[in-house]
Design a protein around this motif. Structure first.
Motif, PDB file in Angstrom:
ATOM      1  N   UNK A  83     -13.167  11.552  21.309  1.00  0.00           N
ATOM      2  CA  UNK A  83     -13.581   9.989  20.676  1.00  0.00           C
ATOM      3  C   UNK A  83     -12.366   9.390  20.103  1.00  0.00           C
ATOM      4  N   UNK A  84     -11.622   8.752  20.603  1.00  0.00           N
ATOM      5  CA  UNK A  84     -10.307   8.403  20.120  1.00  0.00           C
ATOM      6  C   UNK A  84     -10.362   7.117  19.173  1.00  0.00           C
ATOM      7  N   UNK A  85     -11.750   6.525  19.516  1.00  0.00           N
ATOM      8  CA  UNK A  85     -12.034   5.158  18.884  1.00  0.00           C
ATOM      9  C   UNK A  85     -12.123   5.569  17.080  1.00  0.00           C
ATOM     10  N   UNK A  86     -12.750   6.795  16.679  1.00  0.00           N
ATOM     11  CA  UNK A  86     -12.589   7.269  15.478  1.00  0.00           C
ATOM     12  C   UNK A  86     -11.459   7.486  14.875  1.00  0.00           C
ATOM     13  N   UNK A  87     -10.210   7.847  15.570  1.00  0.00           N
ATOM     14  CA  UNK A  87      -9.198   7.645  15.210  1.00  0.00           C
ATOM     15  C   UNK A  87      -8.433   6.667  14.467  1.00  0.00           C
ATOM     16  N   UNK A  88      -8.997   5.477  15.218  1.00  0.00           N
ATOM     17  CA  UNK A  88      -8.522   4.063  14.677  1.00  0.00           C
ATOM     18  C   UNK A  88      -9.386   3.962  13.294  1.00  0.00           C
ATOM     19  N   UNK A  89     -10.609   4.256  13.345  1.00  0.00           N
ATOM     20  CA  UNK A  89     -11.557   3.960  12.108  1.00  0.00           C
ATOM     21  C   UNK A  89     -10.904   5.003  11.020  1.00  0.00           C
ATOM     22  N   UNK A  90     -10.557   6.103  11.240  1.00  0.00           N
ATOM     23  CA  UNK A  90      -9.894   6.879  10.324  1.00  0.00           C
ATOM     24  C   UNK A  90      -8.647   6.219   9.693  1.00  0.00           C
ATOM     25  N   UNK A  91      -7.710   5.637  10.421  1.00  0.00           N
ATOM     26  CA  UNK A  91      -6.581   5.070  10.066  1.00  0.00           C
ATOM     27  C   UNK A  91      -6.783   3.971   9.229  1.00  0.00           C
ATOM     28  N   UNK A  92      -7.790   2.871   9.416  1.00  0.00           N
ATOM     29  CA  UNK A  92      -8.149   1.850   8.669  1.00  0.00           C
ATOM     30  C   UNK A  92      -8.806   2.276   7.326  1.00  0.00           C
ATOM     31  N   UNK A  93      -9.534   3.361   7.565  1.00  0.00           N
ATOM     32  CA  UNK A  93     -10.104   3.676   6.144  1.00  0.00           C
ATOM     33  C   UNK A  93      -8.946   4.076   5.239  1.00  0.00           C
ATOM     34  N   UNK A  94      -8.119   5.014   5.831  1.00  0.00           N
ATOM     35  CA  UNK A  94      -7.018   5.341   5.076  1.00  0.00           C
ATOM     36  C   UNK A  94      -6.023   4.467   4.392  1.00  0.00           C
ATOM     37  N   UNK A  95      -5.677   3.040   5.217  1.00  0.00           N
ATOM     38  CA  UNK A  95      -5.124   2.048   4.888  1.00  0.00           C
ATOM     39  C   UNK A  95      -6.109   1.478   3.810  1.00  0.00           C
ATOM     40  N   UNK A  96      -7.262   1.021   3.940  1.00  0.00           N
ATOM     41  CA  UNK A  96      -7.927   0.247   3.044  1.00  0.00           C
ATOM     42  C   UNK A  96      -7.788   1.047   1.536  1.00  0.00           C
ATOM     43  N   UNK A  97      -8.033   2.492   1.515  1.00  0.00           N
ATOM     44  CA  UNK A  97      -7.782   2.932   0.364  1.00  0.00           C
ATOM     45  C   UNK A  97      -6.559   2.872  -0.338  1.00  0.00           C
ATOM     46  N   UNK A  98      -5.429   3.136   0.376  1.00  0.00           N
ATOM     47  CA  UNK A  98      -4.002   3.018  -0.143  1.00  0.00           C
ATOM     48  C   UNK A  98      -3.755   1.530  -0.604  1.00  0.00           C
ATOM     49  N   UNK A  99      -4.061   0.477   0.361  1.00  0.00           N
ATOM     50  CA  UNK A  99      -3.958  -0.893   0.029  1.00  0.00           C
ATOM     51  C   UNK A  99      -4.687  -1.166  -1.231  1.00  0.00           C
ATOM     52  N   UNK A 100      -5.905  -0.766  -1.384  1.00  0.00           N
ATOM     53  CA  UNK A 100      -6.608  -1.158  -2.644  1.00  0.00           C
ATOM     54  C   UNK A 100      -5.989  -0.592  -3.816  1.00  0.00           C
ATOM     55  N   UNK A 101      -5.474   0.624  -3.838  1.00  0.00           N
ATOM     56  CA  UNK A 101      -4.875   1.474  -5.021  1.00  0.00           C
ATOM     57  C   UNK A 101      -3.474   0.713  -5.369  1.00  0.00           C
ATOM     58  N   UNK A 102      -2.713   0.242  -4.335  1.00  0.00           N
ATOM     59  CA  UNK A 102      -1.516  -0.622  -4.398  1.00  0.00           C
ATOM     60  C   UNK A 102      -2.018  -1.926  -5.351  1.00  0.00           C
ATOM     61  N   UNK A 103      -3.035  -2.713  -5.038  1.00  0.00           N
ATOM     62  CA  UNK A 103      -3.300  -3.891  -5.636  1.00  0.00           C
ATOM     63  C   UNK A 103      -3.690  -3.642  -6.890  1.00  0.00           C
ATOM     64  N   UNK A 104      -4.353  -2.537  -7.249  1.00  0.00           N
ATOM     65  CA  UNK A 104      -4.919  -2.079  -8.707  1.00  0.00           C
ATOM     66  C   UNK A 104      -3.635  -1.815  -9.396  1.00  0.00           C
ATOM     67  N   UNK A 105      -2.733  -0.889  -8.774  1.00  0.00           N
ATOM     68  CA  UNK A 105      -1.490  -0.789  -9.704  1.00  0.00           C
ATOM     69  C   UNK A 105      -0.697  -2.205  -9.954  1.00  0.00           C
ATOM     70  N   UNK A 106      -0.693  -3.151  -8.894  1.00  0.00           N
ATOM     71  CA  UNK A 106       0.122  -4.284  -9.276  1.00  0.00           C
ATOM     72  C   UNK A 106      -0.448  -4.883 -10.379  1.00  0.00           C
ATOM     73  N   UNK A 107      -1.810  -5.039 -10.345  1.00  0.00           N
ATOM     74  CA  UNK A 107      -2.462  -5.814 -11.163  1.00  0.00           C
ATOM     75  C   UNK A 107      -2.538  -5.366 -12.509  1.00  0.00           C
ATOM     76  N   UNK A 108      -2.281  -4.151 -12.943  1.00  0.00           N
ATOM     77  CA  UNK A 108      -2.317  -3.542 -13.923  1.00  0.00           C
ATOM     78  C   UNK A 108      -1.417  -3.762 -15.075  1.00  0.00           C
TER      79      UNK A 108
END
Length: 210
Positions: free
Chosen positions: A183-208
């Motif tokens: 089920x290779x499609x779920x690898x893409x979902x996994x990657x985007x999920x990771x990227x969303x978490x990391x980018x959100x934390x970067x935004x939170x850090x930048x605005x702090x």
């Protein structure tokens, strides 16, 4: 002690770090597939010991730096933001590697060697030290007590998150490899999920602005 709401945000960051493919994850998956769950668990104990090595060094270093050079916080904050964005980019790269296709023809090693290889795989991984140095200061505040104690608290929290996630990986590596390959499609979902978490934390850090 660090407030619980700040600790929850840090746990999310630690989770984002541990599910981002790197040397530790690739080694543990490869070892678990090629030599079994017991070998993967022993290797994981070595990896966790490597975290402790980083934590002690970084905790002493941050105590010295943050107490003597306050401007360093801004520098580390900026570096941390860009580092998290870099990890997010790495997570969604089209050429990103499927870690569940990791090498599965490793030689059979005895427990002491498995432990030491796990330890040095972590100790020599610059991503870990860079995460600690750039991210810990965002959650350390002098009004919450000793800088050293807070750093140790963050380190032990990160160790606990890493141990639990990696233990699940070790126990299910072979099955996960088969499932993701089918089920290779779920690898893409996994990657985007990771990227969303990391980018959100970067935004939170930048605005702090604290």
């Amino acid at each position: 002690m660090i407030p619980s709401n700040e600790l929850v945000i840090f746990i999310l960051a630690a989770f984002g770090l541990v599910i981002t493919p790197g040397p530790n994850m690739i080694y543990l998956i490869s070892r678990s597939i090629s030599q079994g769950k017991k070998a993967g668990f022993i290797s994981l104990l070595g990896v966790i010991s490597g975290f402790l090595f980083h934590i002690i060094l970084v905790s002493f270093g941050l105590t010295t730096i943050l107490m003597s050079i306050p401007f360093t916080y801004f520098i580390l904050k900026t570096v941390g933001v860009f580092y998290l964005l870099y990890l997010a980019f790495e997570a969604i790269k089209i050429s990103g590697k499927n870690v569940f296709q990791a090498q599965n023809n490793l030689t059979i090693d005895n427990p002491p060697k498995l432990f030491s290889m796990g330890f040095f795989t972590n100790v020599l991984n610059p991503k870990i030290a860079f995460f600690y140095v750039s991210f810990f200061p965002q959650f350390i505040k002098t009004e919450n007590g000793s800088v050293f104690s807070q750093s140790i608290q963050l380190g032990l929290t990160q160790m606990a998150v890493s141990f639990m996630v990696n233990l699940l990986i070790v126990l299910s590596a072979a099955k996960c490899a088969q499932w993701f390959n089918k089920n290779p499609v779920y690898l893409k979902i996994q990657r985007w999920f990771m990227a969303t978490i990391l980018a959100s934390l970067a935004l939170k850090m930048a605005l702090d602005k604290k």
